[in-house]
Design a protein around this motif. Structure first.
Motif, PDB file in Angstrom:
ATOM      1  N   ARG A 130       0.662  -1.186   0.021  1.00 17.80           N
ATOM      2  CA  ARG A 130      -0.037  -0.073   0.009  1.00 17.80           C
ATOM      3  C   ARG A 130       0.901   1.377  -0.060  1.00 17.80           C
ATOM      4  NH1 ARG A 130      -5.379   0.155  -1.499  1.00 17.80           N
ATOM      5  NH2 ARG A 130      -5.973  -1.975  -1.047  1.00 17.80           N
ATOM      6  N   GLY A 131       1.954   1.215   0.692  1.00 16.45           N
ATOM      7  CA  GLY A 131       2.910   2.317   0.594  1.00 16.45           C
ATOM      8  C   GLY A 131       3.359   2.525  -0.701  1.00 16.45           C
ATOM      9  N   ASN A 132       3.761   1.530  -1.589  1.00 21.18           N
ATOM     10  CA  ASN A 132       4.354   1.659  -2.830  1.00 21.18           C
ATOM     11  C   ASN A 132       3.222   2.141  -3.760  1.00 21.18           C
ATOM     12  OD1 ASN A 132       6.898   0.912  -2.015  1.00 21.18           O
ATOM     13  ND2 ASN A 132       6.485  -1.150  -2.685  1.00 21.18           N
ATOM     14  N   LEU A 133       1.841   1.780  -3.460  1.00 22.20           N
ATOM     15  CA  LEU A 133       0.753   2.208  -4.074  1.00 22.20           C
ATOM     16  C   LEU A 133       0.583   3.804  -4.189  1.00 22.20           C
ATOM     17  CD1 LEU A 133      -1.549   1.470  -5.925  1.00 22.20           C
ATOM     18  CD2 LEU A 133      -2.944   1.134  -3.798  1.00 22.20           C
ATOM     19  N   VAL A 134       0.563   4.102  -2.779  1.00 18.84           N
ATOM     20  CA  VAL A 134       0.562   5.571  -2.584  1.00 18.84           C
ATOM     21  C   VAL A 134       1.570   6.568  -3.500  1.00 18.84           C
ATOM     22  CG1 VAL A 134       0.751   7.435  -0.818  1.00 18.84           C
ATOM     23  CG2 VAL A 134      -0.461   5.527  -0.323  1.00 18.84           C
ATOM     24  N   LYS A 135       2.768   6.052  -3.447  1.00 21.17           N
ATOM     25  CA  LYS A 135       3.829   6.572  -3.939  1.00 21.17           C
ATOM     26  C   LYS A 135       3.511   6.371  -5.782  1.00 21.17           C
ATOM     27  CE  LYS A 135       7.983   5.638  -6.454  1.00 21.17           C
ATOM     28  NZ  LYS A 135       8.630   4.889  -7.469  1.00 21.17           N
ATOM     29  N   THR A 136       2.990   5.579  -5.995  1.00 22.23           N
ATOM     30  CA  THR A 136       2.770   5.455  -7.589  1.00 22.23           C
ATOM     31  C   THR A 136       1.815   6.415  -8.075  1.00 22.23           C
ATOM     32  OG1 THR A 136       3.664   3.140  -7.482  1.00 22.23           O
ATOM     33  CG2 THR A 136       2.014   3.721  -9.391  1.00 22.23           C
ATOM     34  N   TYR A 137       0.571   6.326  -7.000  1.00 24.75           N
ATOM     35  CA  TYR A 137      -0.602   7.376  -7.465  1.00 24.75           C
ATOM     36  C   TYR A 137      -0.043   8.874  -7.285  1.00 24.75           C
ATOM     37  CZ  TYR A 137      -4.526  10.225  -5.984  1.00 24.75           C
ATOM     38  OH  TYR A 137      -5.387  11.061  -6.147  1.00 24.75           O
ATOM     39  N   LEU A 138       0.824   9.271  -6.242  1.00 26.44           N
ATOM     40  CA  LEU A 138       1.224  10.517  -6.325  1.00 26.44           C
ATOM     41  C   LEU A 138       2.125  10.859  -7.575  1.00 26.44           C
ATOM     42  CD1 LEU A 138       2.105  10.986  -2.354  1.00 26.44           C
ATOM     43  CD2 LEU A 138       0.491  12.083  -3.927  1.00 26.44           C
ATOM     44  N   SER A 139       2.927   9.731  -8.060  1.00 21.90           N
ATOM     45  CA  SER A 139       3.838   9.891  -9.196  1.00 21.90           C
ATOM     46  C   SER A 139       2.902  10.461 -10.471  1.00 21.90           C
ATOM     47  CB  SER A 139       4.532   8.673  -9.649  1.00 21.90           C
ATOM     48  OG  SER A 139       5.305   9.019 -10.587  1.00 21.90           O
ATOM     49  N   GLU A 140       1.689   9.492 -10.497  1.00 22.30           N
ATOM     50  CA  GLU A 140       0.818   9.853 -11.793  1.00 22.30           C
ATOM     51  C   GLU A 140      -0.064  11.154 -11.738  1.00 22.30           C
ATOM     52  OE1 GLU A 140      -0.373   7.386 -14.383  1.00 22.30           O
ATOM     53  OE2 GLU A 140       1.687   7.085 -13.928  1.00 22.30           O
ATOM     54  N   VAL A 141      -0.195  11.531 -10.289  1.00 25.52           N
ATOM     55  CA  VAL A 141      -0.613  12.968 -10.354  1.00 25.52           C
ATOM     56  C   VAL A 141       0.062  14.005 -10.567  1.00 25.52           C
ATOM     57  CG1 VAL A 141      -1.488  14.619  -8.420  1.00 25.52           C
ATOM     58  CG2 VAL A 141      -2.198  12.126  -8.115  1.00 25.52           C
ATOM     59  N   PHE A 142       1.299  13.962 -10.272  1.00 29.02           N
ATOM     60  CA  PHE A 142       2.264  14.915 -10.628  1.00 29.02           C
ATOM     61  C   PHE A 142       2.714  15.023 -12.166  1.00 29.02           C
ATOM     62  CE2 PHE A 142       4.194  14.338  -6.059  1.00 29.02           C
ATOM     63  CZ  PHE A 142       3.368  15.167  -5.523  1.00 29.02           C
ATOM     64  N   LYS A 143       2.762  13.545 -12.766  1.00 27.92           N
ATOM     65  CA  LYS A 143       2.972  13.567 -13.927  1.00 27.92           C
ATOM     66  C   LYS A 143       2.008  14.140 -14.924  1.00 27.92           C
ATOM     67  CE  LYS A 143       2.458   9.669 -16.238  1.00 27.92           C
ATOM     68  NZ  LYS A 143       2.603   8.192 -16.459  1.00 27.92           N
ATOM     69  N   TYR A 144       0.742  14.148 -14.697  1.00 29.86           N
ATOM     70  CA  TYR A 144      -0.329  14.842 -15.457  1.00 29.86           C
ATOM     71  C   TYR A 144      -0.489  16.337 -15.167  1.00 29.86           C
ATOM     72  CZ  TYR A 144      -1.668  10.358 -17.736  1.00 29.86           C
ATOM     73  OH  TYR A 144      -1.524   9.454 -18.450  1.00 29.86           O
ATOM     74  N   ALA A 145       0.005  16.719 -14.110  1.00 29.25           N
ATOM     75  CA  ALA A 145      -0.167  18.025 -13.632  1.00 29.25           C
ATOM     76  C   ALA A 145       1.105  18.847 -14.104  1.00 29.25           C
ATOM     77  CB  ALA A 145      -0.019  18.147 -12.093  1.00 29.25           C
ATOM     78  N   ILE A 146       2.110  18.306 -14.390  1.00 31.19           N
ATOM     79  CA  ILE A 146       3.239  18.930 -14.923  1.00 31.19           C
ATOM     80  C   ILE A 146       2.990  19.530 -16.189  1.00 31.19           C
ATOM     81  CG2 ILE A 146       5.699  18.839 -15.862  1.00 31.19           C
ATOM     82  CD1 ILE A 146       6.111  16.790 -13.617  1.00 31.19           C
ATOM     83  N   PRO A 147       2.427  19.000 -17.335  1.00 33.19           N
ATOM     84  CA  PRO A 147       2.120  19.762 -18.731  1.00 33.19           C
ATOM     85  C   PRO A 147       1.237  21.089 -18.256  1.00 33.19           C
ATOM     86  CG  PRO A 147       2.095  17.462 -18.904  1.00 33.19           C
ATOM     87  CD  PRO A 147       2.216  17.632 -17.393  1.00 33.19           C
ATOM     88  N   LYS A 148       0.356  20.850 -17.296  1.00 37.57           N
ATOM     89  CA  LYS A 148      -0.512  21.891 -17.204  1.00 37.57           C
ATOM     90  C   LYS A 148      -0.053  23.273 -16.383  1.00 37.57           C
ATOM     91  CE  LYS A 148      -3.921  19.731 -19.381  1.00 37.57           C
ATOM     92  NZ  LYS A 148      -4.437  20.370 -20.641  1.00 37.57           N
ATOM     93  N   GLY A 149       1.229  23.085 -16.113  1.00 34.90           N
ATOM     94  CA  GLY A 149       1.982  24.176 -15.266  1.00 34.90           C
ATOM     95  C   GLY A 149       1.662  24.181 -13.794  1.00 34.90           C
ATOM     96  N   LEU A 150       0.685  22.967 -13.294  1.00 31.23           N
ATOM     97  CA  LEU A 150       0.211  23.139 -11.888  1.00 31.23           C
ATOM     98  C   LEU A 150       1.404  22.703 -10.759  1.00 31.23           C
ATOM     99  CD1 LEU A 150      -3.295  21.305 -12.322  1.00 31.23           C
ATOM    100  CD2 LEU A 150      -2.784  23.745 -12.404  1.00 31.23           C
TER     101      LEU A 150
END
Length: 373
Positions: A130-150
């Motif tokens: 579950r700890g690794n899942l949280v890290k993976t989830y945050l990685s996806e959140v950041f990955k899709y937020a970067i192109p939008k300048g967030l």
């Protein structure tokens, strides 16, 4: 007629100028003035209730410029809404719920050490997976937020995954021949058939249960893995042929059906499987560690023991490797290649086919209209 005023509410006459109406401006929720007459104590109490609910909902909304806002943005992307499987969405929503206590963290203070700390806490409280899942989830959140300048950077990508503790039993262990024999001998057809499809194709449980009848064509089972988007092309050999012969005709669009002849839902199959397995356990059989996902590992292990390389095994299982994420289009070469790979375990398949054959009269195998098996 004089209309009273209540902050946050619009009170007005309808377009005919006869009937008074009232609604909360922000939420659009209307008040039934026949039930709560205008100007009465009951009316003002209802206004207060609606206002309180609206204010409470506002507190739950993520603030702009926070981690919570990034998570909400990600869940509104096409990737989350359309590309992820139902299981992945459920897992990611669990992650968002776990991160509720830090949702107001300002974006400008987010960095790799902070995410590493969150990863450590999640692993300590919920386990390494579950700890690794949280890290993976945050990685996806950041990955899709970067192109939008967030946000400027994916601060989760360099956080190292937690390893499984050596003392912890490995999950989804491959099944032994004795375990396969026991389960397929005792399980009813509506449970053994899904397990047989998983064993013969290496499909994940959800993918196997959702396998459409149209996936069977020209002696091959074609399917896309929900998790990776990679295609699987599994030639039908002795094992899968025997499994398909155990499936009674039904009207569901999927190859597999429950005892009522309807397409399985994962939750329904999981419940039936656990009930069946627990009943065996009460009889003294050591089966509590067996999982349907373990059948995918069983096929991979069998191929590995026969000397197949990792790329060949990955092709059969529809996997991608960290070194090469190759997209496989639907073509005869992939099925031909996998047919050659699977030939290496034909002797084992024939032995397993004898195990899964039904003791009752064999029924006609399921095949789509115009398809062949």
């Amino acid at each position: 007629m004089t209309l009273i005023r209540v902050k946050g509410f619009k009170i007005f006459l309808d377009r005919h100028g006869k009937k008074v109406r009232c609604y909360h401006r922000k939420t659009g929720e209307s008040i039934d003035l026949t039930k709560y007459p205008l100007g009465t104590a009951e009316f003002f109490a209802e206004c207060g209730r609606i206002t309180a609910v609206s204010n409470a909902q506002k507190l739950l909304e993520p603030k702009a410029g926070t981690l919570g806002a990034l998570m909400q943005f990600y869940e509104e992307t096409d990737h989350f809404r359309d590309d992820l499987s139902a299981v992945s969405k459920k897992d990611y929503r669990w992650c968002r719920s776990f991160l509720e206590s830090v949702k107001d963290t300002p974006i400008h203070i987010i960095d790799t050490p902070l995410i590493s700390g969150i990863h450590d806490i999640a692993s300590e409280k919920r386990g390494f997976r579950r700890g690794n899942l949280v890290k993976t989830y945050l990685s996806e959140v950041f990955k899709y937020a970067i192109p939008k300048g967030l946000i400027d950077e994916n601060y989760a990508k360099d956080v190292i995954n937690k390893r499984r503790p050596k003392s912890k039993p490995r999950a989804n262990k491959p099944w032994s021949l004795a375990e396969i024999t026991l389960i397929f001998t005792r399980a009813p057809a509506h449970i053994s058939a899904p397990l047989g499809i998983m064993l013969g194709t290496g499909l994940d449980p959800t993918d196997a249960l959702e396998l459409p009848k149209s996936a069977i064509q020209d002696g091959v089972i074609w399917d896309w893995r929900n998790k990776t988007g990679h295609e699987q092309a599994v030639p039908i050999g002795p094992l899968l042929r025997a499994v398909l012969e155990t499936i009674a005709p039904h009207d569901a669009e999927t190859v597999l059906a429950n005892s009522r002849g309807q397409s399985w839902k994962y939750s329904g199959f999981s419940s039936s499987w656990h009930t069946f397995k627990n009943n065996l356990a009460t009889e003294g059989y050591p089966v509590t560690h067996l999982t349907p996902k373990g059948l995918r590992h069983t096929l991979a292990t069998s191929l590995r023991e026969e000397g197949q390389d990792e790329r060949a095994i990955a092709d059969v299982l529809g996997q991608k490797t960290p070194s090469m994420a190759r997209h496989y289009s639907r073509n005869a070469s992939l099925a031909k290649k996998n047919k050659k790979t699977l030939k290496s375990i034909r002797k084992r398949e024939k032995a397993l086919a004898e195990v899964v054959k039904p003791s009752r009269k064999t029924v006609k195998p399921i095949a789509p209209e115009g398809g062949t098996i």
